[in-house]
Scaffold this motif. Sequence first.
Motif, PDB file in Angstrom:
ATOM      1  N   UNK A   1       0.799  -1.209   0.000  1.00 61.64           N
ATOM      2  CA  UNK A   1       0.000   0.000   0.000  1.00 61.64           C
ATOM      3  C   UNK A   1       0.837   1.267   0.000  1.00 61.64           C
ATOM      4  N   UNK A   2       0.144   2.397   0.097  1.00 68.42           N
ATOM      5  CA  UNK A   2       0.793   3.702   0.033  1.00 68.42           C
ATOM      6  C   UNK A   2       0.304   4.615   1.146  1.00 68.42           C
ATOM      7  N   UNK A   3       1.172   5.519   1.534  1.00 68.38           N
ATOM      8  CA  UNK A   3       0.832   6.592   2.464  1.00 68.38           C
ATOM      9  C   UNK A   3       1.590   7.841   2.047  1.00 68.38           C
ATOM     10  N   UNK A   4       1.043   8.998   2.386  1.00 73.39           N
ATOM     11  CA  UNK A   4       1.762  10.247   2.180  1.00 73.39           C
ATOM     12  C   UNK A   4       1.866  10.977   3.501  1.00 73.39           C
ATOM     13  N   UNK A   5       3.086  11.214   3.904  1.00 72.67           N
ATOM     14  CA  UNK A   5       3.340  11.977   5.120  1.00 72.67           C
ATOM     15  C   UNK A   5       3.519  13.451   4.768  1.00 72.67           C
ATOM     16  N   UNK A   6       3.080  14.305   5.683  1.00 70.88           N
ATOM     17  CA  UNK A   6       3.240  15.744   5.520  1.00 70.88           C
ATOM     18  C   UNK A   6       3.917  16.311   6.756  1.00 70.88           C
ATOM     19  N   UNK A   7       4.647  17.385   6.557  1.00 77.02           N
ATOM     20  CA  UNK A   7       5.313  18.059   7.680  1.00 77.02           C
ATOM     21  C   UNK A   7       5.219  19.559   7.433  1.00 77.02           C
ATOM     22  N   UNK A   8       4.493  20.234   8.296  1.00 80.24           N
ATOM     23  CA  UNK A   8       4.330  21.680   8.183  1.00 80.24           C
ATOM     24  C   UNK A   8       5.314  22.361   9.124  1.00 80.24           C
ATOM     25  N   UNK A   9       6.018  23.348   8.604  1.00 77.72           N
ATOM     26  CA  UNK A   9       7.038  24.061   9.368  1.00 77.72           C
ATOM     27  C   UNK A   9       6.591  25.487   9.626  1.00 77.72           C
TER      28      UNK A   9
END
Length: 124
Positions: A15-23
């Motif tokens: 499967x797939x996942x998308x991680x995000x990181x807001x700075x």
Amino acid sequence: VQLQASGGGEVQAGGSLRLSCVVSGRTFSSSAMGWFRQAPGKEREFVAAITAYGGSSTYYADSVKGRFAISRDNAKNTVYLQMNSLKPEDTAVYSCAARGRALYSAGFTEYDYWGQGTLVTVSS
């Protein structure tokens, strides 16, 4: 400076996942960004990194090359990690990090600011 990672979860192998990181709190566009992970009982390891500004250069650990992709959106102060073809051995807490320089690095000691991490669990 604050980094807020999100997007982790549980997914089946393949499967797939998308991680995000807001700075927030610093000039995001001038910071190289990296993703690291730490599995239970193991040391933290480098996953991917991207240069500052346009993010023209990226760098990946051999274990994720061809499956993961790092990108950045300077307008949103956000760095992403698209993870495809996930394997059980990708299970870990994933953390984003910001470097006070434009060039990326694979060394975690080269990064100045860290997010709290998001858990990714890949089941077989």
